[in-house]
Design a protein around this motif. Structure first.
Motif, PDB file in Angstrom:
ATOM      1  N   SER A 203       0.770  -1.242   0.000  1.00  0.00           N
ATOM      2  CA  SER A 203       0.000   0.000   0.000  1.00  0.00           C
ATOM      3  C   SER A 203       0.807   1.303   0.000  1.00  0.00           C
ATOM      4  N   PRO A 204       1.887   1.446   0.799  1.00  0.00           N
ATOM      5  CA  PRO A 204       2.534   2.769   0.773  1.00  0.00           C
ATOM      6  C   PRO A 204       3.074   3.090  -0.625  1.00  0.00           C
ATOM      7  N   GLY A 205       2.619   4.176  -1.174  1.00  0.00           N
ATOM      8  CA  GLY A 205       3.039   4.562  -2.518  1.00  0.00           C
ATOM      9  C   GLY A 205       2.041   4.141  -3.580  1.00  0.00           C
ATOM     10  N   GLN A 206       1.183   3.165  -3.254  1.00  0.00           N
ATOM     11  CA  GLN A 206       0.150   2.762  -4.224  1.00  0.00           C
ATOM     12  C   GLN A 206      -1.169   3.474  -3.923  1.00  0.00           C
ATOM     13  N   ILE A 207      -1.495   3.544  -2.612  1.00  0.00           N
ATOM     14  CA  ILE A 207      -2.693   4.259  -2.168  1.00  0.00           C
ATOM     15  C   ILE A 207      -2.290   5.066  -0.920  1.00  0.00           C
ATOM     16  N   PRO A 208      -3.044   6.087  -0.562  1.00  0.00           N
ATOM     17  CA  PRO A 208      -2.681   6.856   0.632  1.00  0.00           C
ATOM     18  C   PRO A 208      -2.718   5.976   1.888  1.00  0.00           C
ATOM     19  N   VAL A 209      -1.766   6.172   2.772  1.00  0.00           N
ATOM     20  CA  VAL A 209      -1.715   5.425   4.032  1.00  0.00           C
ATOM     21  C   VAL A 209      -1.722   6.416   5.186  1.00  0.00           C
ATOM     22  N   ASP A 210      -2.606   6.189   6.146  1.00  0.00           N
ATOM     23  CA  ASP A 210      -2.710   7.060   7.319  1.00  0.00           C
ATOM     24  C   ASP A 210      -2.790   6.152   8.548  1.00  0.00           C
ATOM     25  N   ILE A 211      -1.636   5.845   9.109  1.00  0.00           N
ATOM     26  CA  ILE A 211      -1.614   4.871  10.210  1.00  0.00           C
ATOM     27  C   ILE A 211      -2.325   5.425  11.449  1.00  0.00           C
ATOM     28  N   ARG A 212      -2.132   6.708  11.714  1.00  0.00           N
ATOM     29  CA  ARG A 212      -2.793   7.303  12.887  1.00  0.00           C
ATOM     30  C   ARG A 212      -4.324   7.179  12.748  1.00  0.00           C
ATOM     31  N   GLY A 213      -4.804   7.463  11.558  1.00  0.00           N
ATOM     32  CA  GLY A 213      -6.248   7.375  11.318  1.00  0.00           C
ATOM     33  C   GLY A 213      -6.746   5.948  11.383  1.00  0.00           C
ATOM     34  N   LEU A 214      -5.906   5.015  10.948  1.00  0.00           N
ATOM     35  CA  LEU A 214      -6.300   3.610  10.887  1.00  0.00           C
ATOM     36  C   LEU A 214      -6.221   2.954  12.272  1.00  0.00           C
ATOM     37  N   ASN A 215      -5.144   3.249  12.986  1.00  0.00           N
ATOM     38  CA  ASN A 215      -4.914   2.751  14.356  1.00  0.00           C
ATOM     39  C   ASN A 215      -4.946   1.213  14.490  1.00  0.00           C
ATOM     40  N   PRO A 216      -4.160   0.505  13.673  1.00  0.00           N
ATOM     41  CA  PRO A 216      -4.087  -0.957  13.833  1.00  0.00           C
ATOM     42  C   PRO A 216      -3.120  -1.317  14.955  1.00  0.00           C
ATOM     43  N   THR A 217      -3.074  -2.591  15.321  1.00  0.00           N
ATOM     44  CA  THR A 217      -2.074  -3.027  16.301  1.00  0.00           C
ATOM     45  C   THR A 217      -0.700  -3.026  15.632  1.00  0.00           C
ATOM     46  N   TYR A 218      -0.670  -3.539  14.412  1.00  0.00           N
ATOM     47  CA  TYR A 218       0.570  -3.559  13.621  1.00  0.00           C
ATOM     48  C   TYR A 218       0.226  -3.149  12.188  1.00  0.00           C
ATOM     49  N   PHE A 219       1.169  -2.455  11.533  1.00  0.00           N
ATOM     50  CA  PHE A 219       1.047  -2.176  10.098  1.00  0.00           C
ATOM     51  C   PHE A 219       2.386  -2.541   9.467  1.00  0.00           C
ATOM     52  N   VAL A 220       2.338  -3.521   8.591  1.00  0.00           N
ATOM     53  CA  VAL A 220       3.560  -4.008   7.946  1.00  0.00           C
ATOM     54  C   VAL A 220       3.677  -3.351   6.575  1.00  0.00           C
ATOM     55  N   GLY A 221       4.871  -2.866   6.216  1.00  0.00           N
ATOM     56  CA  GLY A 221       5.017  -2.212   4.910  1.00  0.00           C
ATOM     57  C   GLY A 221       6.311  -2.579   4.202  1.00  0.00           C
ATOM     58  N   SER A 222       6.332  -2.287   2.913  1.00  0.00           N
ATOM     59  CA  SER A 222       7.538  -2.517   2.101  1.00  0.00           C
ATOM     60  C   SER A 222       7.968  -1.211   1.477  1.00  0.00           C
ATOM     61  N   GLY A 223       9.280  -0.952   1.513  1.00  0.00           N
ATOM     62  CA  GLY A 223       9.789   0.182   0.747  1.00  0.00           C
ATOM     63  C   GLY A 223      10.013  -0.206  -0.700  1.00  0.00           C
ATOM     64  N   HIS A 224      10.338  -1.501  -0.913  1.00  0.00           N
ATOM     65  CA  HIS A 224      10.801  -1.906  -2.253  1.00  0.00           C
ATOM     66  C   HIS A 224       9.682  -2.245  -3.226  1.00  0.00           C
TER      67      HIS A 224
END
Ligand SMILES: Cc1ncc(COP(=O)(O)O)c(C=O)c1O
Length: 416
Positions: A203-224
């Motif tokens: 998701s990061p870079g493909q669609i907007p990501v707002d972790i504060r707004g989402l508030n999950p326990t964990y959010f896993v992401g890829s830079g590559h």
């Protein structure tokens, strides 16, 4: 000296031309989703970090690394809208998902809820963890084609039971390329006190990501992937109340040293042992470089790629004689379309990938695109990606090549 992550492109943006990228310009590269691709300034930033590391490895690892990683957390935290001190930089999403599972105290009978669109490395780790702990996996089936994001919410929430301990859900799914409505799922899990892991590898870079707004326990992401950072640039957001247990799979030689001013969570991920940290260090350069490709920065880039994949999917769907498989609101910058089955006699053809059709597209047409199977029915599919270097002509080329190769498969069936 200018920090490497502030290197700026010396030529004006020419986003639609391959030469700004490390990609082989002779390829029709329609799979940004798997491993991303590197812009030259990002490759240069990584090379500069490598050079710095090798000029004085002792200074780099013992003195500089921690501050450099803090800089990355700052930039990434502002991109994802979360506190930098809640981010751990790791090699990839696979490691992050395994670390989360190993950090969770699972008991026999506990249920781990997933969807049947989750990524294989999670499924493999779940096999291992459930064998060890006696916890069990419950799978919510999500149809494909799909009529609405509400179906995902209904199916996932409908599969929660009194024994559900944690929920894993992709933000954008891998094989089916669907944007899942994670907010409604996270909200309900939070209401019920169930840990919820958003697998945001795509998701990061493909669609907007707002972790504060989402508030999950964990959010896993890829830079590559869609940030187009170098390979091996994963990250994970960990909610503060889970940071004490989110220990790395291997503990480093430094972490026993008490540092009252620095949390154990940060110290755990400041140093995971000797290795190549240059990929994660180059994330800020990737955010800058990608964000400067189009006037309007990241929002414009995401919009451009979304519009391109919608047009590309239309072209390929027409060539295949199929309909779109989901509403537009469930598409980011990837789209998956169904393919017909080859004759049974063709099933044992060798492949370098997952399906000989992918080999044929590459070898005979110079097209790089994944052909996979998905879901309980093992439906054969093609997933296209759209990045700013792609053109509509490339999707036309894919449509023509698919039509030709599939006609060849059909002819075999007829003559066999
Ligand atoms: C949804 C999802 N999760 C996790 C991963 C694993 O990512 P990595 O290979 O970077 O560990 C992928 C890879 O494609 C993915 O699509």
């Amino acid at each position: 000296m200018t920090p490497p992550h502030l290197i700026t492109a010396d030529d004006p943006p020419r986003p639609l031309e391959n030469p700004r990228w490390g990609l082989d310009p002779s390829l029709t590269f329609l799979n940004h989703g798997s491993y991303g691709a590197l812009l030259h300034p990002v490759a240069q930033a990584q090379a500069a970090y490598r050079e710095r590391m090798e000029r004085d490895p002792v200074r780099f690892f013992k003195s500089d690394l921690e501050g450099l990683l803090d800089g990355v957390r700052e930039r990434l935290g502002s991109f994802l809208n979360c506190r930098p001190i809640d981010l751990a930089l790791v090699q990839n999403a696979t490691v992050a998902l395994a670390t989360i599972l190993n950090a969770t105290d699972l008991k026999p009978g506990d249920e781990i809820l997933i969807t049947d669109h989750e990524y294989q490395s999670l499924l493999n780790e779940l096999d291992r963890v459930t064998l060890r702990t006696g916890a069990k996996v419950v799978k919510a089936e999500i149809p494909f084609p799909i009529a609405s994001p509400d179906v995902v919410v209904e199916r996932v929430l409908g599969a929660i039971s009194a024994r559900t301990r944690m929920v894993f859900v992709s933000h954008v799914t891998s094989t089916s390329g669907l944007v899942f409505p994670v907010k409604a799922i996270v909200d309900e899990c939070n209401r019920r006190g169930i840990d919820v892991v958003v697998d945001g590898a795509h998701s990061p870079g493909q669609i907007p990501v707002d972790i504060r707004g989402l508030n999950p326990t964990y959010f896993v992401g890829s830079g590559h992937k869609w940030l187009s950072a170098p390979k091996g640039s994963g990250f994970v957001y960990v909610r503060p109340d889970r940071q004490k247990t989110f220990r790395p799979l291997a503990l480093s030689s430094r972490v026993h040293k008490a540092r009252p001013e620095r949390s154990l969570f940060l110290r755990d991920y400041d140093y995971f042992g000797t290795g190549d940290y240059t990929a994660v260090l180059s994330i800020p350069q990737a955010i800058e470089s990608m964000g400067s490709l189009l006037a309007g920065s990241w929002p414009a880039l995401m919009r451009h790629n979304h519009e391109l994949v919608m047009r590309g999917a239309e072209v390929v769907a027409r060539a295949l004689g199929v309909e779109p498989q989901s509403p537009e609101s469930m598409i980011g910058c990837m789209a998956t379309l169904p393919l017909p089955e080859p004759a049974a006699e063709l099933a044992d053809r060798p492949t370098r990938y997952d399906d000989p059709l992918q080999d044929a597209l590459f070898e005979r047409h110079g097209i790089v695109v994944p052909i996979w199977r998905m879901g309980a029915r093992e439906q054969r599919v093609v997933r296209i990606s759209a990045q700013v270097y792609n053109t509509i002509t490339q999707y036309e080329r894919l449509g023509e090549a698919l039509a030709k190769e599939l006609a060849g498969e059909r002819a075999y069936r007829v003559s066999a």
